[in-house]
Design a protein around this motif. Structure first.
Motif, PDB file in Angstrom:
ATOM      1  N   ARG A  55       0.796  -1.225   0.000  1.00  0.00           N
ATOM      2  CA  ARG A  55       0.000   0.000   0.000  1.00  0.00           C
ATOM      3  C   ARG A  55       0.830   1.277   0.000  1.00  0.00           C
ATOM      4  O   ARG A  55       0.424   2.294   0.544  1.00  0.00           O
ATOM      5  N   ASP A  56       2.007   1.209  -0.580  1.00  0.00           N
ATOM      6  CA  ASP A  56       2.817   2.414  -0.761  1.00  0.00           C
ATOM      7  C   ASP A  56       3.393   2.442  -2.174  1.00  0.00           C
ATOM      8  O   ASP A  56       4.428   3.050  -2.427  1.00  0.00           O
ATOM      9  N   ARG A  79       8.059   3.284  -6.246  1.00  0.00           N
ATOM     10  CA  ARG A  79       8.925   4.195  -5.497  1.00  0.00           C
ATOM     11  C   ARG A  79      10.327   4.194  -6.095  1.00  0.00           C
ATOM     12  O   ARG A  79      10.740   3.251  -6.773  1.00  0.00           O
TER      13      ARG A  79
END
Length: 321
Positions: free
Chosen positions: A32-33, A94
């Motif tokens: 969830r990132d 990311r």
């Protein structure tokens, strides 16, 4: 260049069957990132068994790198086998590429899949960087013991230009370690084995088959992982972990030369033991599977090193360091 019948995918299926037959199941976890992790976890966790985390290196996925080991360790441990970011089914949006971020993601995925208590970590090559960083980040409260297999944890950025490695250009090394052509794959095999299999004689279509299945995805991201390992790396910045540590090295490793194994042993001092496997290169888990398993099981299950043999050298008794 795709084959109608893929030998690589067939072997992948065989390894998958070995994992499921050893009591593991495949999971996908959304952290969830922007990060999604694939991990093999126990179908049923046994509270009487300790935990074991197996971390793969660069190259093929976790199935291929631990496929010959898995059935030997699942009787003794609750075994967790993640695919690191940009391998298997793991990926992130990311920008982080450090082994510290990999370590954080691995810890989060095993905890999300029910791992409770301390864990012993075994890391192959790049996986050794990740496992070592986990031990440093989470301490003895979480990481109980560490096995570092042919992993240049104590390398420095300057080692590349000073000639410690057979390839002195990092970009060239990254192209070999993440091969995109049969020629590069042949180079990689030549560097990773002491006695390489005869890939020079294999038709290129078979090598393309492996590349298409294992090396086409996340090419630039994987090369960024390699660059991140070396960037500004200095021995004085490498933490000294306190967990009991076993260092396993191939006598003729060219990817991470033997000097780096001795350097890690000196860095950790009496807290570490070191074992060499004779007539083995970097891919010791493939080239000397029986010797590798003998050392691993002796340390993990019997809490000791195996007796020396023509192929196993205990550096403690031979003053190799």
């Amino acid at each position: 260049m795709t084959m109608c019948f893929s030998l690589t995918e067939t072997r992948n299926w065989c390894y998958r069957s070995a994992f499921t037959g050893s009591g593991l199941r495949s999971t996908i976890t959304d952290l969830r990132d922007g990060t999604v992790m694939h991990c093999w976890v126990p179908k049923t966790r046994a509270s009487s068994k300790p935990n074991l985390l197996l971390i793969h290196g660069l190259g093929a996925n976790a199935l291929w790198q631990w496929g010959d080991v898995i059935r030997h360790v699942t009787p003794h441990f609750n075994v967790y086998v993640p695919d690191l970011l940009f391998f298997g089914g793991s990926h992130t949006s990311r920008a982080e590429r450090s082994e510290g971020f990999q370590s954080e993601c691995v810890m989060r995925v095993v905890e999300a899949n029910g791992m409770v208590g301390r864990v012993t970590v075994v890391g192959l090559s790049y996986g050794g960087f990740v496992g070592y960083r986990m031990a440093a980040m989470y301490g003895e409260e979480v990481v109980e013991r560490v096995v570092v297999c042919c992993s240049g944890v104590c390398m420095e950025e300057k080692d590349i230009k000073e000639g410690l490695f057979p390839v002195s250009d990092l970009e060239e090394a990254a192209c070999i370690l993440v091969p995109q052509s049969p020629e590069r794959l042949r180079e990689l095999v030549g560097y990773t084995f002491f006695r390489p299999p005869p890939v020079a004689w294999l038709p290129s279509c078979f090598l393309y088959d492996f590349i298409d299945a294992m090396c086409r995805d996340y090419v630039e991201e994987r090369r960024e992982l390699i660059r991140a390992i070396a960037k500004d790396r200095k021995l004085c910045d490498i933490p000294r972990i306190s967990q009991p540590t076993l260092i396993i090295w191939g006598e003729h490793d060219q990817v991470f030369p033997l000097e780096l194994g001795y350097r890690l042993k000196r860095h950790l001092g009496e807290n570490a033991q070191m074992v060499l496997i004779r007539n083995a290169g970097h891919a010791l888990n493939v080239e000397k599977t029986s010797e590798f398993l003998k050392i691993l099981i002796s340390f993990l299950v019997d809490f000791q090193l195996p007796r020396e043999s023509p192929f196993i050298i205990n550096c403690e008794t031979n003053n190799g360091v």
